[in-house]
Design a protein around this motif. Structure first.
Motif, short mmCIF file in Angstrom:
data_model
loop_
_atom_site.label_atom_id
_atom_site.label_comp_id
_atom_site.label_asym_id
_atom_site.label_seq_id
_atom_site.Cartn_x
_atom_site.Cartn_y
_atom_site.Cartn_z
N HIS A 63 14.45 4.79 16.94
CA HIS A 63 16.03 4.00 16.55
C HIS A 63 15.88 2.80 17.53
O HIS A 63 16.39 1.63 17.16
CB HIS A 63 17.16 4.92 16.75
CG HIS A 63 18.61 4.00 16.54
ND1 HIS A 63 18.62 3.92 15.13
CD2 HIS A 63 19.29 3.41 17.08
CE1 HIS A 63 19.70 3.34 15.26
NE2 HIS A 63 20.18 2.87 16.25
N GLU A 86 9.71 13.17 14.01
CA GLU A 86 11.02 13.01 13.54
C GLU A 86 11.56 11.96 12.87
O GLU A 86 12.51 12.00 12.03
CB GLU A 86 11.97 13.27 14.82
CG GLU A 86 13.16 13.98 15.13
CD GLU A 86 13.55 14.16 16.44
OE1 GLU A 86 13.11 14.94 16.97
OE2 GLU A 86 14.38 13.39 17.02
N ALA A 87 11.10 10.77 13.28
CA ALA A 87 11.68 9.33 12.49
C ALA A 87 10.46 8.58 12.50
O ALA A 87 9.42 8.50 13.19
CB ALA A 87 12.94 8.92 13.51
N LYS A 131 6.28 9.57 8.23
CA LYS A 131 7.02 10.39 9.01
C LYS A 131 6.48 11.86 8.91
O LYS A 131 6.07 12.59 9.78
CB LYS A 131 8.39 10.04 9.01
CG LYS A 131 9.41 11.15 9.68
CD LYS A 131 10.44 10.90 9.37
CE LYS A 131 10.88 12.05 8.26
NZ LYS A 131 12.50 11.72 7.94
N ASP A 149 9.28 7.62 5.22
CA ASP A 149 9.57 8.92 5.40
C ASP A 149 8.04 9.54 4.98
O ASP A 149 7.76 10.67 5.41
CB ASP A 149 10.43 9.50 4.17
CG ASP A 149 12.10 9.11 4.93
OD1 ASP A 149 12.05 8.80 5.97
OD2 ASP A 149 13.05 9.15 3.92
N ASN A 174 10.23 10.23 18.30
CA ASN A 174 11.47 10.92 18.01
C ASN A 174 12.58 9.77 17.71
O ASN A 174 12.35 8.68 17.70
CB ASN A 174 11.76 11.79 19.26
CG ASN A 174 12.27 11.00 20.41
OD1 ASN A 174 12.61 9.89 20.45
ND2 ASN A 174 11.80 11.16 21.64
N GLN A 175 13.63 10.57 17.29
CA GLN A 175 14.79 9.76 16.58
C GLN A 175 15.14 8.63 17.68
O GLN A 175 15.33 7.36 17.33
CB GLN A 175 16.00 10.65 16.47
CG GLN A 175 16.94 10.40 15.72
CD GLN A 175 16.59 10.27 13.95
OE1 GLN A 175 15.94 11.00 13.64
NE2 GLN A 175 16.82 9.08 13.44
N ASP A 176 15.50 8.99 18.93
CA ASP A 176 15.78 7.92 20.05
C ASP A 176 14.96 6.82 20.27
O ASP A 176 15.47 5.50 20.01
CB ASP A 176 16.14 8.94 21.23
CG ASP A 176 16.54 8.06 22.12
OD1 ASP A 176 17.37 7.15 22.18
OD2 ASP A 176 15.92 7.85 23.39
N CYS A 236 6.07 5.77 14.41
CA CYS A 236 6.53 7.27 14.48
C CYS A 236 6.81 7.85 15.66
O CYS A 236 6.10 7.46 16.63
CB CYS A 236 5.92 8.26 13.76
SG CYS A 236 5.19 7.69 12.20
#
Ligand SMILES: *Cc1c(COP(=O)(O)O)cnc(C)c1O
Length: 394
Positions: free
Chosen positions: A230, A79-80, A73, A70, A225-227, A223
């Motif tokens: 992930h 975002e992630a 980030k 975090d 975006n979320q997608d 780091c």
């Protein structure tokens, strides 16, 4: 935490406010637990499905490791983020997530030694094509991108010749062909450069260098975006290159002083570069902060500071640096970089140890080159130290 918050505030408070800390402790605790126990099956199930916050098993997520992710980030304005056991794990897991047989990667010849091994040795047998271009030859890089690629992989500044690449220009070419842009930001750090604001889709680090800053913990982080993050997280949770909680703690603690350290290293590197540039025993100095550097204008546009890394070639080649480097009192002769101590070494024993002298020459790396990672010592002492060590050459 908002992007408008200053980088020092981010490096101190980022990632530390979102989570409840143990027994009102002010510091992130080191949670060594491999697993996390539940009192009822329904809650456990929801956490396992990701429907409720919490941790299940530390190969996947862990509270100390999460705080580290975090913080990075926040600093990269992403975002992630997800973390790894080393910088090379971050790089290999990211490439493995996005590349499949038949795909093509475009990159530069000057990327980190380990990354180069992935490109030259590990990807081709998987039927993944790799086009490695001359760093700085934009026409060639853009032509290779236009032929079609899945990933554009960049690193700037590079190791050990400290070349600069225009991220914005190449990211825009890559996006035209639908490629993913990955940037290794290890040398610059989020204090000096924010690749996501320049068009990168994924920014990654060897946290073992500047982020940790004390050369006492290995780690890696990406780091985006979320997608995208992930997807890489999923690859890593299964393949297992997990960051250990104790290392996450060391990195977190080191990062609190990231901006203080990096700003000091920017200043020290600039002063050392200026000093060496006028020294009669030195042939050339590579530092993007010098107006004579070919990437100076791009560096000025895309970086906030020019970084703590420089390299220089000593007249007399390898023999001269064998004489000169051991005379330095305030520099480790070692393979790492980005820590509070000054670290020096030639490419022969650091970034290009696997290459022959001919291969180094072909890559434009003089045998008398020294890579210099400026520490946070007093600049007067670093210059006096160089002065006395170089005096043995004349
Ligand atoms: C050190 C380094 C790496 C590899 O990181 P490790 O933590 O040693 O695995 C990758 N990229 C760059 C630019 C580095 O300096």
């Amino acid at each position: 935490m908002q992007n408008t918050i200053g980088k020092s505030t981010q490096s101190i408070w980022g990632g530390e406010q979102e989570h409840e800390l143990f027994e009102r402790s002010t510091q992130v605790p080191v949670v060594h637990s491999v697993s996390f126990a539940y009192e009822d099956i329904d809650t456990w199930h929801k956490v396992a499905l990701g429907e409720e916050p919490g941790h299940i098993y530390s190969r996947n997520t862990n509270p100390t490791v999460r705080a580290f992710e975090d913080k990075v980030k926040v600093l990269e304005g992403a975002e992630a983020a997800t973390s790894f056991s080393s910088g090379m794990a971050a790089i290999s897991n990211t490439l493995a997530t996005f590349l499949k047989p038949g795909d093509r990667v475009v990159s530069i010849k000057d990327s980190y030694g380990g990354t180069n091994v992935i490109f030259n040795e590990f990807l081709p047998p998987l039927n993944i094509k790799v086009a490695l271009c001359e760093t700085g030859d934009y026409e060639q890089i853009e032509a290779e991108i236009t032929k079609g690629c899945t990933v554009l992989y960049l690193e700037t500044p590079t190791n050990p010749t400290i070349k600069i690449t225009d991220i914005k220009r190449l990211a825009s070419a890559a996006h035209k062909v639908g490629a993913l842009v990955v940037v290794d930001n290890t040398f610059a750090t989020p204090i000096n450069q924010l690749p996501l604001t320049l068009g990168a889709d994924i920014v990654l680090h060897s946290a073992s260098k500047y982020l940790g800053g004390h050369a006492d913990a290995l780690g890696g982080v990406i780091c985006g975006n979320q997608d995208l993050v992930h997807k890489v997280y999923h690859y890593r949770e299964i393949n297992g290159a997990t960051l250990a909680p104790m290392d996450a703690y060391s990195l977190l603690r080191g990062m609190k002083t990231l901006k203080l350290r990096v700003e000091r290293q920017n200043d020290n590197a600039m002063a050392v570069a200026q000093y060496l540039q006028q020294h009669h025993s030195i042939d050339e100095v590579n530092y993007p902060g010098l107006p004579s550097h070919p990437g100076h204008d791009i560096a000025k546009a895309q970086m906030k500071g020019f970084g703590g890394m420089l390299s220089f070639s000593v007249k007399g080649g390898l023999d001269a640096i064998k004489q000169f480097l051991p005379k330095l009192n305030y520099a480790h002769m070692a393979a790492n970089l980005g820590c509070v101590e000054t670290v020096v070494g030639p490419p022969v024993t650091t970034s290009h140890v696997e290459c022959t002298a001919e291969e180094r020459a072909a890559a434009g790396i003089p045998e008398g080159l020294v890579r210099y990672s400026a520490g946070i010592e007093d600049i007067e002492d670093l210059i006096a130290d160089l002065e006395q060590a170089l005096s043995f050459l004349s």
